[in-house]
Design an enzyme around this catalytic site. Structure first.
Site: not given
Ligand code: GUN
Ligand code: ZN
Length: 487
Positions: A89, A124, A274, A276, A279
């Site tokens: 990201d 963005d 749970c 897993c 747990c």
């Molecule tokens: N992570 C959570 N929301 C967003 C978003 O709108 N854009 C980007 N790039 N990362 C995010």
């Molecule tokens: Zn669990």
């Protein structure tokens, strides 16, 4: 070459194969968020939970000199110690939270490319839900400009186009359409975190639909920020393929234990409900004491739910899964009811045959399959004498009356000819013995439709038993048929 191949479909959901430079990934899947500053579960360990792809934040790495230099020298895969596909990201979320990031769109894209990200994301601009339309429009235009720039910067990596537009559905549609015109390998729906945090799931449904309707069908769609498993069935049913989860770690930090139908405060746990690996090998006291154990449990159940979603797509029971899961919270039930408003759209993508239809609640009355059935009623061209009876057991069908056609009323589908009594969908639907009003209403609307399309052609008798008495549509049917009540 298409990087995304669709293998199975159910509703608008699909099981797909996404090819990346680090191997293929089967979707729908969840990418655990790896924060290089505070790792609770190592990237390398993610495989055992079922992770096939990871996501990390290029901006966090870029901002910290040692991480940045490490990433440039070794590449992102070595930095995280894992050869799985990695999406990075851009820092947009930090931009949203802290209003400022010290990097340009071009710089962060070049950095993502340089460190060997498999899927890069432009910087963005998410718009908060309370902002006015003008602001959302301006943010959107700038996002589109940055995506255009991204397309020229990123040469040999996959690139995600991000859909913004806040809660304005026409802007979401426009954003998706213009992103599709530029052309991306993955489309991500962004700007949802505040809506997710405030449980505005009906709005989420609208935004996903408005975006999906304008995105290419054969491209993978990522829902940014939706890491809680209770949302997976719904979001996948609407066509989302990729998810990211920081939730497993954030909830663990907040001492919360995730289950597929909600979250429990760990202090309130009397037992671990749970099975897993965590747990089943630790005591409830140990889990209460350790954020790492809690994070690990949270991740196990997150992947378990995604596997359940996948299995449901493969067997054609995703709607049933949505219906079961959406009973957990009124806001989720509201979102499912909201989805039925889009049944006409979903019907276009939903496979025409599946396993038997289970009627589980009044939401089932508005499933795409039921709508499709009503569309096809005009295929019955009838003549002569026709009996339509609510009595599924044929009792009350008078032997000495000659009928040319016999239809049973099978809620919620409505009239089903005896010849199709074993056929999908109406003949193969399983309905409770006690039929709710919603199923009756839809069934009777469809009886009316059959009567209307055959007015003047056939002579109808509508025979109903006491449990249908008093329904206002029975009176409506009187306009087209001789109505008899079974004694
Ligand atoms: N992570 C959570 N929301 C967003 C978003 O709108 N854009 C980007 N790039 N990362 C995010
Ligand atoms: Zn669990």
């Amino acid at each position: 070459m298409h990087e995304f191949e669709i293998l199975h479909k159910d509703l608008m959901g699909r099981i797909g194969k996404l090819r990346t430079a680090h191997g293929h990934v089967e979707t729908p899947t969840i990418m655990p968020v790896i924060n290089p500053n505070l790792i609770s579960i190592e990237a390398l360990e993610m495989k055992k939970y079922g992770a096939e792809m990871l996501i990390t934040n290029a901006y966090i790495i870029y901002r910290k000199v040692d991480l940045r230099e490490g990433a440039i020298k070794k590449g992102i895969h070595s930095l995280l110690g894992c050869e799985m596909p990695i999406m990075t990201d851009s820092g947009s979320y930090q931009l949203y939270e802290y209003k400022d990031v010290e990097v340009s769109n071009r710089e962060i894209l070049e950095f993502q490319q340089r460190i060997g990200s498999d899927v890069c994301v432009p910087l963005d601009i998410p718009t908060a839900p309370y902002e006015k339309r003008e602001r959302a429009k301006n943010d959107l235009e700038e996002t589109l400009r940055r995506m255009q720039e991204a397309r020229s910067v990123i040469q040999n990596k996959m690139l995600a186009g991000v859909v913004q537009g806040s809660t304005f559905l026409d802007l979401r549609g426009e954003s998706a359409k213009r992103a599709a015109e530029i052309g991306f390998d993955v489309y991500a729906i962004g700007g949802l975190v505040p809506l997710l945090e405030s449980y505005k799931f009906d709005k989420l449904v609208d935004i996903i639909v408005a975006s999906k309707m304008n995105l290419p069908l054969n491209a993978p769609v990522h829902l940014f920020g939706a890491g809680h498993p209770m949302l997976f069935p719904l979001a996948v049913a609407l066509g989302c393929d990729l998810f990211d989860s920081a939730a497993y770690a954030l909830y663990a930090k907040g001492k919360r234990y995730i289950t597929s139908d909600g979250t429990k405060k760990v202090e309130n746990l009397r037992v671990l409900p749970c099975s897993c690996p965590v747990c089943s090998s630790y005591s409830v006291e140990e889990v209460k004491e350790s954020a790492d154990l809690l994070a690990s449990h949270n991740l196990w159940v997150t992947f378990e739910e995604m596997r359940m979603v996948k299995q449901s797509i493969a067997e054609g029971s995703l709607w049933e899964l949505c219906e079961r899961r959406c009973r957990a919270y009124p806001v989720l039930l509201n979102a499912l009811k909201h989805i039925t408003k889009y049944s006409a759209l979903i019907e276009k993508y939903d496979p025409a045959t599946k396993r038997p239809f289970f009627y589980l609640s009044e939401c089932s009355a508005h499933r795409p399959e039921v709508l499709r059935y009503s569309y096809r009623l005009n295929r019955f061209t009838l003549s002569g004498n026709v009996l339509i009876t609510t009595n599924l057991k044929e009792k009350g069908f008078s032997e000495n009356e000659k009928f040319d056609h016999l239809f049973f009323v099978k809620p919620p589908f409505g009239p089903c000819p005896v010849e199709l009594g074993e056929s999908y969908p109406a003949g193969q639907s399983e309905i409770p013995a006690e039929i709710d009003n919603e199923a009756k209403t839809v069934a009777l609307q469809n009886v009316l439709k059959l009567l209307e399309v055959n007015t003047g052609r056939a002579k109808f008798v509508f025979l109903y038993d006491g449990s249908w008495g008093g329904h206002p549509l029975v009176e409506e049917i009187r306009k087209y048929a001789e109505v008899r009540r079974e004694e």
